[in-house]
Scaffold this motif. Structure first.
Motif, PDB file in Angstrom:
ATOM      1  N   TYR A  33       2.840 -75.279 -26.583  1.00 24.34           N
ATOM      2  CA  TYR A  33       2.921 -75.819 -27.944  1.00 24.34           C
ATOM      3  C   TYR A  33       2.170 -77.133 -28.116  1.00 24.34           C
ATOM      4  O   TYR A  33       1.927 -77.576 -29.230  1.00 24.34           O
ATOM      5  N   CYS A  34       1.804 -77.784 -27.018  1.00 27.68           N
ATOM      6  CA  CYS A  34       1.415 -79.201 -27.119  1.00 27.68           C
ATOM      7  C   CYS A  34      -0.090 -79.408 -27.065  1.00 27.68           C
ATOM      8  O   CYS A  34      -0.783 -78.874 -26.191  1.00 27.68           O
ATOM      9  N   GLN A  66       5.318 -94.028 -24.070  1.00 26.51           N
ATOM     10  CA  GLN A  66       5.261 -92.573 -23.986  1.00 26.51           C
ATOM     11  C   GLN A  66       3.890 -92.117 -23.520  1.00 26.51           C
ATOM     12  O   GLN A  66       2.882 -92.718 -23.883  1.00 26.51           O
ATOM     13  N   ARG A 120      12.927 -84.638 -23.748  1.00 27.23           N
ATOM     14  CA  ARG A 120      13.484 -83.510 -24.492  1.00 27.23           C
ATOM     15  C   ARG A 120      13.669 -82.316 -23.571  1.00 27.23           C
ATOM     16  O   ARG A 120      12.796 -82.041 -22.754  1.00 27.23           O
ATOM     17  N   GLU A 171      13.772 -79.339 -24.724  1.00 29.34           N
ATOM     18  CA  GLU A 171      12.905 -78.382 -25.451  1.00 29.34           C
ATOM     19  C   GLU A 171      13.631 -77.099 -25.864  1.00 29.34           C
ATOM     20  O   GLU A 171      13.466 -76.627 -26.976  1.00 29.34           O
ATOM     21  N   MET A 219      12.548 -78.851 -30.394  1.00 33.50           N
ATOM     22  CA  MET A 219      11.796 -78.641 -31.629  1.00 33.50           C
ATOM     23  C   MET A 219      12.519 -77.594 -32.465  1.00 33.50           C
ATOM     24  O   MET A 219      12.945 -76.564 -31.934  1.00 33.50           O
ATOM     25  N   PHE A 248       8.805 -77.923 -35.085  1.00 30.43           N
ATOM     26  CA  PHE A 248       7.600 -77.483 -34.381  1.00 30.43           C
ATOM     27  C   PHE A 248       6.467 -77.434 -35.401  1.00 30.43           C
ATOM     28  O   PHE A 248       6.647 -76.986 -36.534  1.00 30.43           O
ATOM     29  N   ILE A 249       5.299 -77.936 -35.002  1.00 33.84           N
ATOM     30  CA  ILE A 249       4.108 -77.874 -35.860  1.00 33.84           C
ATOM     31  C   ILE A 249       2.964 -77.336 -35.005  1.00 33.84           C
ATOM     32  O   ILE A 249       2.679 -77.886 -33.937  1.00 33.84           O
ATOM     33  N   TYR A 287       0.340 -82.339 -32.288  1.00 30.83           N
ATOM     34  CA  TYR A 287       0.307 -81.239 -33.267  1.00 30.83           C
ATOM     35  C   TYR A 287      -0.653 -81.649 -34.379  1.00 30.83           C
ATOM     36  O   TYR A 287      -1.051 -82.823 -34.458  1.00 30.83           O
TER      37      TYR A 287
HETATM   38  N1  5AD Z   1       5.112 -79.703 -32.644  1.00 33.71           N
HETATM   39  C1  5AD Z   1       6.180 -80.522 -32.676  1.00 33.71           C
HETATM   40  N2  5AD Z   1       6.567 -81.271 -31.640  1.00 33.71           N
HETATM   41  C2  5AD Z   1       5.843 -81.210 -30.513  1.00 33.71           C
HETATM   42  N3  5AD Z   1       5.992 -81.802 -29.333  1.00 33.71           N
HETATM   43  C3  5AD Z   1       4.982 -81.408 -28.527  1.00 33.71           C
HETATM   44  N4  5AD Z   1       4.177 -80.556 -29.164  1.00 33.71           N
HETATM   45  C4  5AD Z   1       4.702 -80.394 -30.410  1.00 33.71           C
HETATM   46  C5  5AD Z   1       4.348 -79.611 -31.531  1.00 33.71           C
HETATM   47  N5  5AD Z   1       3.295 -78.792 -31.516  1.00 33.71           N
HETATM   48  C6  5AD Z   1       7.147 -82.623 -28.989  1.00 33.71           C
HETATM   49  C7  5AD Z   1       7.859 -82.067 -27.759  1.00 33.71           C
HETATM   50  C8  5AD Z   1       7.764 -83.215 -26.772  1.00 33.71           C
HETATM   51  C9  5AD Z   1       7.561 -84.421 -27.656  1.00 33.71           C
HETATM   52  C10 5AD Z   1       6.907 -85.562 -26.995  1.00 33.71           C
HETATM   53  O1  5AD Z   1       6.749 -83.929 -28.699  1.00 33.71           O
HETATM   54  O2  5AD Z   1       9.218 -81.756 -28.071  1.00 33.71           O
HETATM   55  O3  5AD Z   1       8.906 -83.349 -25.974  1.00 33.71           O
END
Ligand code: 5AD
Ligand code: FES
Length: 351
Positions: free
Chosen positions: A74-75, A112, A166, A168, A207, A238-239, A314
């Motif tokens: 996701y990241c 961070q 997190r 997650e 998320m 989540f984005i 994101y």
């Molecule tokens: N959308 C939303 N939150 C995200 N994180 C990482 N990627 C995304 C995403 N696409 C959040 C995760 C991570 C935090 C640093 O950012 O939950 O733990």
């Protein structure tokens, strides 16, 4: 099992006992209405006002490295995203960010970054000690992922106060659909319990609306939060990020994120609960609405403007073009617009 309960009764039970059974959680999460959300939000706001009045705590977020050895699907910082621009702040940049932050009234700095081997225990210990020496009245929060017990201990002994990691998702199968094989929920949980044992104020989180999330996995998230008993919980929608495997997945919704903020506040009343940047990204007034739904923390960005666009977890992340001072003023106005005020304080949780 009380399957005849209404959602209001479930929310009231959560309020009184601080927990629900898995079945009650699943029923609540799969059938809640707008009225239930409003009911939870009013209750949550009352609770946060009782504990924290109309004060909002701020944390200055310093995103000090965008290198990451992990590959979370996701990241945007995942190692396989070759389009990501990588940077590391120098020690001097980090101290300069703290100085600007201190002058703007920040009394907590959140360091961070991705999981970046360059930042050895020795380097981190030096940075933490220097910040603590120069700003003894400030708290330091670390958010740098999974490390060994020994590493966490060194960081703690150097003076770090809090740690955000997190979880997650608290469901194994779900965890494995969000992360590659080399990562595991069991290690994530182990880290969280170790951090707590060492003495950190610990934050977990998830998320809302992540791919493959279900009422069952969310029920497990809420039960895990109850089990861990953290001081902080970070949740945001989540984005999707365009250069990740989840680029075509749907974002989490504003309403659902607000509902979970309220439920978490009702479950664990004195918790530090941020209205996150992701929430402010999916809706112009997302952070204000988060505060009104029970959150009591915001974490504006203190990173130098030159690097902000490179820390893209994101798409469309807000505040990437603004100086720290502008964000600070903007936040003041935003909080005042809903009858709240930003507190100049470390902002420890009220237990
Ligand atoms: N959308 C939303 N939150 C995200 N994180 C990482 N990627 C995304 C995403 N696409 C959040 C995760 C991570 C935090 C640093 O950012 O939950 O733990
Ligand atoms: Fe950054 Fe509003 S908080 S511009």
């Amino acid at each position: 099992m009380r399957s005849d309960m209404t959602n209001r009764q479930r929310i009231d039970t959560l309020n009184v006992t601080g927990e629900l059974t898995k079945e009650e959680w699943v029923a609540l999460i799969s059938t809640y209405t707008d009225e239930d959300r409003e009911y939870a939000a009013n209750l949550a706001k009352e609770i946060s006002n009782t504990y924290y009045s109309n004060e909002v705590y701020i944390r200055g977020l310093i995103e000090f490295t965008s290198y990451c050895k992990n590959d979370c699907y996701y990241c945007g910082l995942r190692r396989n995203n070759c389009k990501a621009q990588r940077y590391r702040l120098s020690e001097e940049d980090i101290y300069a960010s703290c100085k600007i932050g201190y002058e703007l009234g920040f009394r907590t700095f959140v360091l961070q970054g991705g999981e970046d081997a360059y930042f050895t225990d020795e380097r981190l210990v030096k940075i933490i000690k220097t910040i603590k020496r120069d700003y003894p009245d400030c708290a330091i929060t670390m958010s740098i992922g999974e490390r060994s017990y020994e590493s966490y201990k060194k960081i703690y002994e150097a003076g770090a106060d809090r740690y955000l990691l997190r979880h997650e998702t608290a469901n194994d199968t779900h965890y494995n659909t969000l992360h590659p094989e080399e990562m595991s929920l069991s290690n994530r949980k182990k880290c969280l319990f170790e951090l707590k044992e060492i003495g950190f104020q610990v934050g977990c989180g998830f998320m809302v609306g992540s791919p493959n999330q279900t009422p069952e996995t969310l029920a497990e998230d809420m039960m895990f939060i109850h089990e861990l008993g953290p001081h902080m919980v970070g949740i945001g929608p989540f984005i999707p990020h365009k250069d990740t495997p989840f680029h075509d997945q749907q974002a989490g919704s504003l309403e659902m994120t607000l509902f979970f903020l309220s439920l978490i506040r009702i479950m664990q009343k004195s918790l530090l609960l941020p209205a996150t940047t992701a929430l402010g990204t999916i809706n112009k007034r997302g952070r204000e609405l988060g505060i009104l739904a029970g959150a009591n923390v915001v974490m504006p960005n203190l990173s130098p403007v030159e690097v902000r666009k490179k820390y893209m977890l994101y798409d469309n992340k807000i505040c990437t073009g603004d100086e720290a001072a502008e964000c600070r003023q903007c936040l003041n106005r935003r909080m005042e617009s809903i009858g709240y005020k930003v507190a100049v304080a470390r902002g420890d949780s009220k237990f």
